[in-house]
Write a protein that holds these residues in place. Structure first.
Motif, PDB file in Angstrom:
ATOM      1  N   LYS A  54       0.816  -1.230   0.043  1.00 32.99           N
ATOM      2  CA  LYS A  54       0.082  -0.110   0.076  1.00 32.99           C
ATOM      3  C   LYS A  54       0.993   1.154   0.066  1.00 32.99           C
ATOM      4  O   LYS A  54       0.639   2.141  -0.779  1.00 32.99           O
ATOM      5  CB  LYS A  54      -1.056   0.056   1.144  1.00 32.99           C
ATOM      6  CG  LYS A  54      -1.994   1.048   1.305  1.00 32.99           C
ATOM      7  CD  LYS A  54      -2.953   0.859   2.307  1.00 32.99           C
ATOM      8  CE  LYS A  54      -3.859   1.976   2.477  1.00 32.99           C
ATOM      9  NZ  LYS A  54      -4.168   3.089   1.394  1.00 32.99           N
ATOM     10  N   THR A  55       1.825   1.274   0.738  1.00 28.03           N
ATOM     11  CA  THR A  55       2.884   2.310   0.938  1.00 28.03           C
ATOM     12  C   THR A  55       3.595   2.577  -0.382  1.00 28.03           C
ATOM     13  O   THR A  55       3.711   3.700  -1.024  1.00 28.03           O
ATOM     14  CB  THR A  55       3.956   2.179   1.937  1.00 28.03           C
ATOM     15  OG1 THR A  55       3.313   1.930   3.130  1.00 28.03           O
ATOM     16  CG2 THR A  55       4.802   3.187   2.012  1.00 28.03           C
ATOM     17  N   ALA A  56       3.957   1.379  -1.174  1.00 24.55           N
ATOM     18  CA  ALA A  56       4.580   1.720  -2.330  1.00 24.55           C
ATOM     19  C   ALA A  56       3.668   2.109  -3.480  1.00 24.55           C
ATOM     20  O   ALA A  56       3.987   2.944  -4.251  1.00 24.55           O
ATOM     21  CB  ALA A  56       5.126   0.139  -2.757  1.00 24.55           C
ATOM     22  N   GLU A  57       2.460   1.713  -3.352  1.00 16.46           N
ATOM     23  CA  GLU A  57       1.474   2.082  -4.342  1.00 16.46           C
ATOM     24  C   GLU A  57       1.135   3.590  -4.307  1.00 16.46           C
ATOM     25  O   GLU A  57       0.646   4.392  -5.182  1.00 16.46           O
ATOM     26  CB  GLU A  57      -0.108   1.160  -4.274  1.00 16.46           C
ATOM     27  CG  GLU A  57       0.231  -0.107  -4.735  1.00 16.46           C
ATOM     28  CD  GLU A  57      -1.105  -0.672  -4.584  1.00 16.46           C
ATOM     29  OE1 GLU A  57      -2.020  -0.471  -3.695  1.00 16.46           O
ATOM     30  OE2 GLU A  57      -1.194  -2.026  -4.990  1.00 16.46           O
ATOM     31  N   ASP A  58       0.826   4.037  -2.924  1.00 19.54           N
ATOM     32  CA  ASP A  58       0.658   5.532  -2.481  1.00 19.54           C
ATOM     33  C   ASP A  58       1.817   6.377  -3.106  1.00 19.54           C
ATOM     34  O   ASP A  58       1.491   7.310  -3.465  1.00 19.54           O
ATOM     35  CB  ASP A  58       0.323   5.406  -1.021  1.00 19.54           C
ATOM     36  CG  ASP A  58      -0.840   4.967  -0.559  1.00 19.54           C
ATOM     37  OD1 ASP A  58      -1.689   4.809  -1.343  1.00 19.54           O
ATOM     38  OD2 ASP A  58      -0.889   4.768   0.536  1.00 19.54           O
ATOM     39  N   ALA A  59       2.811   5.959  -2.965  1.00 20.03           N
ATOM     40  CA  ALA A  59       4.036   6.732  -3.449  1.00 20.03           C
ATOM     41  C   ALA A  59       3.900   6.750  -4.901  1.00 20.03           C
ATOM     42  O   ALA A  59       4.266   7.803  -5.526  1.00 20.03           O
ATOM     43  CB  ALA A  59       5.363   5.886  -2.828  1.00 20.03           C
ATOM     44  N   TRP A  60       3.850   5.553  -5.504  1.00 22.87           N
ATOM     45  CA  TRP A  60       3.735   5.483  -7.049  1.00 22.87           C
ATOM     46  C   TRP A  60       2.525   6.714  -7.481  1.00 22.87           C
ATOM     47  O   TRP A  60       2.777   7.484  -8.487  1.00 22.87           O
ATOM     48  CB  TRP A  60       3.277   4.333  -7.702  1.00 22.87           C
ATOM     49  CG  TRP A  60       3.118   3.989  -9.208  1.00 22.87           C
ATOM     50  CD1 TRP A  60       2.184   4.020  -9.623  1.00 22.87           C
ATOM     51  CD2 TRP A  60       4.187   4.181 -10.020  1.00 22.87           C
ATOM     52  NE1 TRP A  60       2.451   3.951 -10.868  1.00 22.87           N
ATOM     53  CE2 TRP A  60       3.540   3.914 -11.452  1.00 22.87           C
ATOM     54  CE3 TRP A  60       5.711   4.303  -9.789  1.00 22.87           C
ATOM     55  CZ2 TRP A  60       4.293   4.092 -12.220  1.00 22.87           C
ATOM     56  CZ3 TRP A  60       6.407   4.582 -10.931  1.00 22.87           C
ATOM     57  CH2 TRP A  60       5.954   4.331 -12.242  1.00 22.87           C
ATOM     58  N   LYS A  61       1.257   6.553  -6.857  1.00 24.12           N
ATOM     59  CA  LYS A  61       0.367   7.382  -7.160  1.00 24.12           C
ATOM     60  C   LYS A  61       0.731   8.775  -7.244  1.00 24.12           C
ATOM     61  O   LYS A  61       0.255   9.690  -7.760  1.00 24.12           O
ATOM     62  CB  LYS A  61      -0.996   6.879  -6.390  1.00 24.12           C
ATOM     63  CG  LYS A  61      -1.568   5.622  -6.947  1.00 24.12           C
ATOM     64  CD  LYS A  61      -2.871   5.552  -6.256  1.00 24.12           C
ATOM     65  CE  LYS A  61      -3.349   4.152  -6.521  1.00 24.12           C
ATOM     66  NZ  LYS A  61      -4.614   3.876  -5.668  1.00 24.12           N
ATOM     67  N   ASN A  66       2.069  14.040  -9.573  1.00 20.87           N
ATOM     68  CA  ASN A  66       3.260  15.030  -9.701  1.00 20.87           C
ATOM     69  C   ASN A  66       3.836  15.312 -11.054  1.00 20.87           C
ATOM     70  O   ASN A  66       3.726  16.284 -11.683  1.00 20.87           O
ATOM     71  CB  ASN A  66       4.479  14.985  -8.588  1.00 20.87           C
ATOM     72  CG  ASN A  66       4.171  15.160  -7.291  1.00 20.87           C
ATOM     73  OD1 ASN A  66       2.997  15.838  -7.112  1.00 20.87           O
ATOM     74  ND2 ASN A  66       4.895  14.353  -6.528  1.00 20.87           N
ATOM     75  N   LEU A  67       3.994  13.975 -11.690  1.00 20.26           N
ATOM     76  CA  LEU A  67       4.289  14.009 -13.076  1.00 20.26           C
ATOM     77  C   LEU A  67       3.109  14.499 -13.876  1.00 20.26           C
ATOM     78  O   LEU A  67       3.612  15.396 -14.952  1.00 20.26           O
ATOM     79  CB  LEU A  67       4.623  12.682 -13.618  1.00 20.26           C
ATOM     80  CG  LEU A  67       6.205  12.432 -13.144  1.00 20.26           C
ATOM     81  CD1 LEU A  67       6.162  10.692 -13.176  1.00 20.26           C
ATOM     82  CD2 LEU A  67       7.136  12.919 -13.479  1.00 20.26           C
ATOM     83  N   LEU A  68       1.978  14.415 -13.842  1.00 16.96           N
ATOM     84  CA  LEU A  68       0.763  14.618 -14.593  1.00 16.96           C
ATOM     85  C   LEU A  68       0.747  16.185 -14.592  1.00 16.96           C
ATOM     86  O   LEU A  68       0.331  17.065 -15.440  1.00 16.96           O
ATOM     87  CB  LEU A  68      -0.593  14.281 -14.097  1.00 16.96           C
ATOM     88  CG  LEU A  68      -0.569  12.547 -14.593  1.00 16.96           C
ATOM     89  CD1 LEU A  68      -1.867  11.814 -14.093  1.00 16.96           C
ATOM     90  CD2 LEU A  68      -0.608  12.521 -16.086  1.00 16.96           C
ATOM     91  N   ILE A  69       0.803  16.827 -13.467  1.00 19.57           N
ATOM     92  CA  ILE A  69       0.818  18.204 -12.881  1.00 19.57           C
ATOM     93  C   ILE A  69       1.851  18.876 -13.621  1.00 19.57           C
ATOM     94  O   ILE A  69       1.666  19.842 -14.277  1.00 19.57           O
ATOM     95  CB  ILE A  69       0.844  18.629 -11.457  1.00 19.57           C
ATOM     96  CG1 ILE A  69      -0.449  18.059 -10.615  1.00 19.57           C
ATOM     97  CG2 ILE A  69       1.178  20.128 -11.113  1.00 19.57           C
ATOM     98  CD1 ILE A  69      -0.440  18.159  -9.224  1.00 19.57           C
TER      99      ILE A  69
END
Length: 121
Positions: A54-61, A66-69
């Protein structure tokens, strides 16, 4: 012969039943004595794995957002630069057009003056 086969078959069925009973006892011992510890360790490992995932998925999201912004901001900057470039071309084009018109008038006037000189001569 039939008696022999019959007794052998009875002996074989009894042996199979005894093996089943022993396996059942081993299963009981494993599940009642060993498995609860194994199961609790497995559950704690699953919990740790789930939390890490879950932590890894949250960091990825978060990185993805950030990249989309950043992409959106760069696209806006690009559009702004294109608009500025277009308006600069229009501003530069006006004086050039006016200068060309003036040059054409001067050339026409010079040609007219030359024509007049030729007529005078």
């Amino acid at each position: 012969m039939e008696k022999f086969v019959s007794s052998l078959s009875t002996f074989l069925v009894a042996t199979i039943q005894e093996a089943k009973d022993r396996i059942s006892q081993l299963e009981y011992i494993f599940y009642s004595e060993l498995y609860p510890n194994f199961q609790s360790k497995s559950k704690s490992l699953q919990k740790v794995y789930f939390e890490a995932r879950k932590t890894a998925e949250d960091a990825w999201k978060e990185k993805e957002n950030n990249l989309l912004i950043q992409i959106e901001r760069l696209q806006l900057e690009k559009q702004k630069a294109l608009d500025e470039n277009h308006s600069l071309k229009l501003e530069i084009g006006k004086p050039l057009k006016e200068q060309q018109e003036k040059t054409n008038k001067v050339e026409d006037a010079e040609e007219g003056d030359e024509g007049m000189e030729l007529q005078d001569n």
